[in-house]
Design a protein around this motif. Structure first.
Motif, PDB file in Angstrom:
ATOM      1  N   HIS A  36       0.838  -1.198   0.000  1.00 25.12           N
ATOM      2  CA  HIS A  36       0.000   0.000   0.000  1.00 25.12           C
ATOM      3  C   HIS A  36       0.871   1.245   0.000  1.00 25.12           C
ATOM      4  O   HIS A  36       1.663   1.450   0.914  1.00 25.12           O
ATOM      5  CB  HIS A  36      -0.891   0.024   1.244  1.00 25.12           C
ATOM      6  N   ALA A  38       1.121   5.662  -1.069  1.00 23.21           N
ATOM      7  CA  ALA A  38       0.282   6.862  -1.031  1.00 23.21           C
ATOM      8  C   ALA A  38       0.873   7.991  -1.850  1.00 23.21           C
ATOM      9  O   ALA A  38       2.077   8.091  -2.020  1.00 23.21           O
ATOM     10  CB  ALA A  38       0.131   7.319   0.412  1.00 23.21           C
ATOM     11  N   HIS A  39       0.002   8.847  -2.348  1.00 24.08           N
ATOM     12  CA  HIS A  39       0.410  10.105  -2.971  1.00 24.08           C
ATOM     13  C   HIS A  39      -0.269  11.226  -2.221  1.00 24.08           C
ATOM     14  O   HIS A  39      -1.397  11.059  -1.774  1.00 24.08           O
ATOM     15  CB  HIS A  39      -0.075  10.180  -4.427  1.00 24.08           C
ATOM     16  N   ARG A 239      -7.377   6.694  -6.416  1.00 27.86           N
ATOM     17  CA  ARG A 239      -6.879   5.353  -6.112  1.00 27.86           C
ATOM     18  C   ARG A 239      -6.489   4.627  -7.378  1.00 27.86           C
ATOM     19  O   ARG A 239      -7.190   4.674  -8.370  1.00 27.86           O
ATOM     20  CB  ARG A 239      -7.985   4.615  -5.386  1.00 27.86           C
ATOM     21  N   ASP A 283      -3.156   4.971  -2.812  1.00 25.52           N
ATOM     22  CA  ASP A 283      -4.258   5.853  -2.436  1.00 25.52           C
ATOM     23  C   ASP A 283      -3.762   7.281  -2.337  1.00 25.52           C
ATOM     24  O   ASP A 283      -2.583   7.526  -2.152  1.00 25.52           O
ATOM     25  CB  ASP A 283      -4.831   5.449  -1.072  1.00 25.52           C
ATOM     26  N   TYR A 285      -3.718  10.702  -0.230  1.00 24.89           N
ATOM     27  CA  TYR A 285      -3.968  11.317   1.073  1.00 24.89           C
ATOM     28  C   TYR A 285      -3.601  12.775   0.954  1.00 24.89           C
ATOM     29  O   TYR A 285      -2.433  13.114   0.836  1.00 24.89           O
ATOM     30  CB  TYR A 285      -3.072  10.699   2.151  1.00 24.89           C
ATOM     31  N   LEU A 291      -2.511  10.496   6.670  1.00 31.90           N
ATOM     32  CA  LEU A 291      -1.410   9.753   6.066  1.00 31.90           C
ATOM     33  C   LEU A 291      -0.541   9.126   7.139  1.00 31.90           C
ATOM     34  O   LEU A 291      -0.260   7.925   7.133  1.00 31.90           O
ATOM     35  CB  LEU A 291      -0.557  10.715   5.213  1.00 31.90           C
ATOM     36  N   LEU A 300      -0.500   1.540   5.796  1.00 35.68           N
ATOM     37  CA  LEU A 300       0.209   2.138   4.674  1.00 35.68           C
ATOM     38  C   LEU A 300       1.656   1.708   4.795  1.00 35.68           C
ATOM     39  O   LEU A 300       2.184   1.617   5.902  1.00 35.68           O
ATOM     40  CB  LEU A 300       0.087   3.655   4.816  1.00 35.68           C
ATOM     41  N   THR A 303       5.741   6.168   3.851  1.00 39.13           N
ATOM     42  CA  THR A 303       5.368   7.561   3.948  1.00 39.13           C
ATOM     43  C   THR A 303       6.633   8.378   3.861  1.00 39.13           C
ATOM     44  O   THR A 303       7.732   7.854   3.942  1.00 39.13           O
ATOM     45  CB  THR A 303       4.623   7.862   5.257  1.00 39.13           C
TER      46      THR A 303
ATOM     47  N   GLY C 166     -10.098   7.067   4.428  1.00 35.24           N
ATOM     48  CA  GLY C 166     -10.192   6.151   3.300  1.00 35.24           C
ATOM     49  C   GLY C 166     -11.625   5.967   2.855  1.00 35.24           C
ATOM     50  O   GLY C 166     -12.557   6.452   3.478  1.00 35.24           O
ATOM     51  N   GLY C 259     -10.374  11.377   3.140  1.00 34.15           N
ATOM     52  CA  GLY C 259     -10.086  10.728   1.868  1.00 34.15           C
ATOM     53  C   GLY C 259     -11.310  10.230   1.141  1.00 34.15           C
ATOM     54  O   GLY C 259     -11.270   9.190   0.495  1.00 34.15           O
TER      55      GLY C 259
END
Lengths: 593, 288, 311
Positions: A36, A38-39, A239, A283, A285, A291, A300, A303, C166, C259
């Protein structure tokens, strides 16, 4: 009404119960290899020709491949073949590149391949030429046209012809971009360029299939049909879900790297077939708190300590805090190859004509204190625009105007005609309106106050800010430049007069002597002669002070215990194929605090 | 027995309401603190470093009761100075929106016809655009800075009051006292503003207290969007900073600003309610 | 009645025009040139000129405005500058998540606030009234941002009762994700509604017919339930109905922090990026929804109160 209220009450209770059930149910733990990521911003699309946006670049690189790529582990950054079979043959005069493609590279299966009943077909040289043409198609407004425009023979003509016609004719040939045969490409440059090859490793030049572009039309950005290690199964701006591509050719994990990689466990998968994970979920955030909290809870896997955020976070004590280390979380530090700077607009009548004023301001800005407050001493105070790690960076060089010195600053200010700041109107600081820059802005105002220079802060939204500086207005602002590729030329071109706003030369610096050095340097092959020219240019910039160079930042990424083989890079986007995920190592108890 | 005037009656009702009196006291307290801070009498200067970065609250010194921020500045001082911003925003925004609402509402209700149509069209259009968007847009147009923010808040919040005033003026227009004034030769202007408005100005007062607190709360959102105050501490900015601080365990800026805001907004709310109860003769208090 | 509706619809055309004009002025007179967002770091003056020409941004403002009006009228939402996606699709994608949060929150808020205001008014002047009012006002006095930060940290992270953030498009998983933001929404919104309903109900109590009923010997609960409630529901209902159309726009703060890929966060992104096609589409949508809401409220008013005639 009374009877009505009773059933209403029941409904309310029912809803409350439903909510609490949802909260209590934890999803079954993942046993497959799912990572998993994140952006921090929405991903606008997957079309590689818009890879100026780094999130687009990241996602597009999972499926679209380039002719060359960076070696995952070796430093300094080294190019190795990817879709190409070997490094290119370059002619004696450095202008002609002949590249042979690997055979049996397949596009993914997709319904756009009607001719081959939905099965992906083999990649050919024509596909490469087609993809490169898309980069310079005026109708598509790619943000990567600069890679080929003005560098490759025949591109400007093709571009102009396309502009003049209703529909771009992709069958029209470009003299300098030819497919010699099914697996061979020849590129002819207008001038020798030592950095051109890097262009063919940038996500902009990812190879796409004409069938996909035709089939999906304007929706092409929401789909991905490439040759890469992952297939797209879900795409929305918030996503992206990728799974292993079953028809990906055989690529192996590298067996060598740089000193320290073996100890870090980065070579344990040497020789294994890629990709190593089954599924990748990315995903978006947009806020830091969720996040971080999700990372700390184990939901996640990676990070980053925000580049622009001034947080001591985990590295409060210069290292990862004991609690996090105990959880198995790892810290990765790497130079971002960037330069954060304050720009003094040379097009501004006051600043542009007064060198002593600029030098005075530069001497009044304390980079070490800034570094310690905002970066915990983790970034590198800069002496010039070139970051450490690139050829042309001089370890010994000290910029005379970047050694904090209030006395000298005041003297120069007086020399500039504004003793103690008298007679100087308040300088305008054009700031962007987000909370992280706010604190940096306050710091700068304090700095200049020390020598009597008053600063008026004006804030703008990002689009307004862009409009302002690209139109050469404004006086002082804070900006940064990230390397596009590992060559100092990418930084020095920021002072080339032909690149002035709206181009990347945001200070609008214009110096014929500098331009001359620059034009000479870019045609030289890599080597001491080139570096000598680079260093002359750096000294020129230091003296003229169009920028107050501040720091070169370090990137900090944290990874979860289950996430293995992670080695962050400043510009390699296609590294997901090397990642590994170990569900057993991912501590489930990470959720309880 | 001497009969009190309507205003006297209202005042009596207010003072009877202990909660209202306390709330008023709180507001006065805040105003005093804000003024003292503005004059530099207390909590000055707020920009100086009093400790290390992000020091936790300690009882060792008054200025460290709420710890320090990223630059080592006293959070308590910042909270105190934040009151200046909050009260300033509330005051100016309300002082803009209430008169606007009364004047435009009265004009619309009184003159009717095209004046009414124009004003109603105008405020229907304004209110059809989501409020937050309008505030952001105006702040962009006018450039950043306090002036712009105050004006933006003022311009977007007069509509509710205008609607109410319009309705009331429509009712009052037909009343005897107005017709009497007309027969006495009073001009339109005098009829509206000297006769009708004083009878409905209590709506304006109530609206003032509500607008005040809404402005304070909207400033938080503006700070979140980066459009808030510059160069001066504000509760909105402190709360916004918290989103990068809380998960590090730094809770004192959030706590200080939230609690400070809580009490003053609470006070305005209670006072506003009490004002409505006291000033609106139709409120069913004391009956039954 | 249908004549009335038709007339109202026709008279809202000037409003729509006004909204279009206002939005156009605001975003063309201000804000950054959207083209710079689209050209990347290595822009050339030529590229910029080409792009502006393609989007018609180099034409005089009046021409641009007329084109814009034409697009509004033909419901041609166009494509976002930032993502090049068709805006219609973006809206369709965003409605689901926004409503998933907004509808449960709204229902819960309405139910709670009606119940609380009934209790509070029944015991007016006594401690349940005071307590209720103070609690509601407390809810309103803390900025939503603070609730979000604390809520996520405490209930999401420390206690683990809810997911931190989420969204999952699947049913019923998505309900779990909107639980915490919905509760925050309720905490903040209930206060507003209760104050409003309380006032409306108290005013109702001051009416003559209530005094008459008391004089007739009807007990307090009877008066309450039979008369006050029925009549007091009118302003309550109108307040409820007018909020419904706007639920679609969601709450951008909640959507951003949790989110949830809804329309609220889409709007804020567009504002930040000077993405004019999205902004104008959302505002036009917002205006239409407002007009529908106002219309529905007026119509409902006549249904419930026969004294009100639609003029």
């Amino acid at each position: 009404m009374v009877c009505g209220s009773i059933s209403l009450t029941r409904t309310v209770i029912g809803l409350l119960i439903a909510f609490s059930i949802q909260g209590c149910v934890k999803s079954a733990p993942e046993t497959a290899q799912v990572l998993h990521l994140a952006h921090p911003e929405k991903v606008k699309g997957l079309d590689p020709i818009y890879s100026d946006d780094i999130y687009v670049a990241d996602e597009a690189s999972r499926v679209y491949e380039t002719l060359f790529q960076y070696h995952y582990l070796k430093r300094p950054y080294t190019l190795i073949p990817n879709l190409a079979e070997a490094m290119p043959e370059i002619s004696k005069d450095g202008r002609i590149y002949t590249i042979r493609l690997k055979k049996a590279v397949l596009f993914q299966d997709d319904k756009c391949f009607k001719a081959t009943s939905r099965k992906g077909r083999e990649l050919t040289a024509d596909d490469v030429i087609y993809s490169l043409k898309r980069l310079v198609d005026p109708k598509l407004h790619s943000t990567g046209a600069w890679l080929l425009n003005g560098r490759v023979e025949g591109v400007s003509e093709w571009h102009q012809a396309a502009k003049d016609s209703e529909v771009t004719d992709y069958t029209k040939e470009i003299a300098g971009l030819k497919a010699l045969d099914r697996y061979t490409i020849q590129i002819r440059l207008l001038k020798r360029s030592a950095s051109f090859l890097y262009s063919l490793a940038m996500p902009f030049t990812g190879v796409v299939a004409p069938e996909a572009v035709a089939y999906y039309g304007k929706d092409f950005s929401n789909h991905a049909v490439g040759t890469g290690p992952f297939r797209l199964t879900e795409f929305s701006q918030n996503r992206q879900v990728w799974v292993r591509n079953p028809t990906f050719r055989t690529e192996k994990y590298p067996s060598e790297g740089e000193p320290g990689d073996r100890e870090a466990g980065l070579l344990q998968d040497a020789g294994k077939t890629l990709p190593l994970i089954d599924k990748l979920v990315v995903d978006v955030y947009e806020e830091w708190q969720p996040l971080w909290l999700n990372f700390l809870s184990g939901k996640l896997d990676r990070t980053f300590i925000p580049k622009d955020s001034f947080s001591q976070t985990i590295t409060a004590g210069k290292e990862l805090s004991p609690e996090l280390t105990a959880k198995g979380i790892r810290l990765h530090r790497f130079p971002l190859l960037d330069i954060v700077h304050l720009t003094l607009n040379m097009a501004d009548p006051l600043l542009g004509k007064n060198k002593y004023l600029r030098q005075a301001l530069s001497l009044a800005w304390d980079a070490d204190r800034y570094n310690s407050i905002f970066w915990n001493g983790r970034s590198i105070p800069a002496q010039g625009p070139i970051p450490p790690g690139l050829a042309g960076f001089d370890m010994e060089y000290r910029n005379p105007y970047r050694q904090f010195n209030i006395k000298k600053a005041k003297e120069l200010l007086a020399k500039a005609g504004f003793p103690e700041g008298n007679g100087l109107p308040p300088l305008i600081y054009n700031a962007t309106a987000d909370s992280s820059s706010r604190q940096a802005t306050e710091y700068t105002v304090q700095m200049f106050k020390q020598i009597g220079v008053k600063v008026k802060v004006e804030t703008y939204s990002w689009p307004e800010f862009q409009t302002l500086i690209r139109n050469r207005k404004g006086q002082i602002w804070s900006y940064a430049w990230n390397a596009d590729y590992p060559d100092s030329e990418n930084f020095l071109q920021l002072f080339y007069s032909k690149n002035a706003s709206p181009g990347p030369n945001d200070s609008n610096y214009s110096n014929p002597a500098y331009d001359d050095l620059y034009e000479r340097a870019i045609t030289l092959p890599a080597g001491p002669a080139r570096i000598a020219l680079y260093q002359q240019m750096v000294r020129m910039i230091a003296e003229d002070c169009p920028w107050i160079v501040q720091v070169h930042r370090m990137g900090f990424h944290l990874t979860s215990p289950g996430f293995g083989n992670y080695k962050p890079s400043a510009f390699y986007h296609a590294d997901a194929k090397y990642y590994r995920f170990d569900p057993a190592a991912q501590v489930g108890s990470a959720g309880k605090n | 027995m001497k009969k009190r005037s309507l205003w006297g009656e209202a005042l009596w009702r207010l003072t009877e309401n202990r909660l209202a009196v306390i709330s008023f006291g709180i507001i006065v307290f805040y105003a005093l603190i804000a003024s003292a801070a503005a004059l530099g009498l207390i909590a000055s200067p707020w920009e100086t470093e009093v400790g290390g970065s992000y020091q936790a609250p300690s009882s060792s010194a008054f200025k460290l009761w709420l710890g320090t921020d990223i630059f080592g500045r006293s959070v308590l001082y910042k909270v105190i100075h934040g009151a200046r911003m909050a009260l300033g925003v509330g005051l100016v925004a309300s002082l803009i929106s209430v008169p606007l609402g009364i004047v435009l509402g009265a004009l619309a209700g009184y003159f009717g016809k095209w004046v009414d149509h124009l004003i109603v069209w105008f405020y229907t259009t304004l209110s059809s655009i989501p409020n937050i968007m309008l505030v952001i847009a105006i702040t962009y147009v006018l450039g950043k800075g306090f002036g712009a923010m105050y004006i933006a808040l003022g311009i977007t919040s007069w509509v509710g009051l205008a609607r109410v005033i319009r309705g009331e003026v429509l009712k009052h227009k037909q009343r005897d006292y107005v017709l009497a004034a007309e027969s006495l030769g009073c001009s339109h202007f005098s009829r509206i503003f000297r006769h009708i408005v004083p009878n409905i100005v209590h709506f304006g007062i109530i609206s003032f207290s509500i607008q005040f607190m809404t402005a304070i709360k909207t400033e938080v959102i503006l700070s979140f969007l980066g459009l808030g105050a510059q160069g001066q501490p504000s509760w909105g900015i402190m709360i916004d900073d918290a989103k990068q601080e809380l998960f590090q365990g730094v809770w004192w800026q959030l706590a200080g600003a939230t609690v400070a805001m809580l009490f003053v907004v609470l006070a305005f709310n209670i006072l506003g309610d009490a004002l409505r109860d006291a000033l609106d003769p139709r409120a069913g208090r004391g009956i039954g | 009645m249908w004549v009335y509706v038709l007339r109202r619809v026709l008279s809202s055309i000037p409003t729509l025009f006004g909204v279009a004009l206002l939005v156009f002025i605001l975003f063309h007179v201000m804000g950054g040139d959207p083209v710079y967002q689209m050209v990347g770091k290595h822009a050339s003056a030529q590229q910029i000129a080409d792009l502006r020409h393609e989007y018609g941004l180099d034409q005089p403002k009046t021409t641009q405005f007329l084109r814009y009006l034409q697009q509004v009228v033909t419901f041609d939402f166009g494509r976002s500058y930032a993502t090049r996606q068709p805006i219609r699709q973006m809206i369709l994608n965003g409605i689901g998540p926004s409503l998933t949060l907004a509808i449960p929150a709204f229902i819960l808020t309405t139910v709670l606030s009606v119940l609380i205001s009934l209790v509070v008014v029944y015991f007016r002047g006594r401690w349940p009234d005071r307590l209720g009012v103070v609690l509601c006002v407390l809810g309103m006095s803390v900025p939503m941002l603070a609730y979000i930060l604390l809520g996520q940290y405490l209930f999401g992270y420390k206690l683990g009762w809810f997911p931190i953030s989420g969204f999952d498009a699947g049913w019923p998983q998505r309900l779990g994700y909107v639980a915490l933001p919905a509760l925050i929404w309720v905490a903040v919104a209930t206060g507003y509604d209760v104050r409003f309903y309380r006032t409306a109900l108290i005013e109702e109590l001051g009416n003559d017919y209530v005094r008459t009923a008391r004089a007739k010997g009807l007990g307090e609960p009877g008066i309450f339930l039979k008369h006050v409630l029925k009549n007091g529901m009118i302003p309550v209902l109108t307040n409820v109905v007018i909020q419904i159309p706007l639920l679609i726009l969601g709450s951008f703060l909640l959507e951003r922090f949790f989110g949830i890929p809804g329309l609220g966060s889409m709007m804020i992104d567009a504002l930040h990026g000077s993405d004019f096609p999205v902004i104008r589409t959302m505002t036009t949508l917002g205006a239409i929804l407002m007009i529908i809401g106002n219309l529905a409220t007026d119509v409902l008013y006549t249904v419930f109160d026969p004294r009100v005639r639609l003029s």
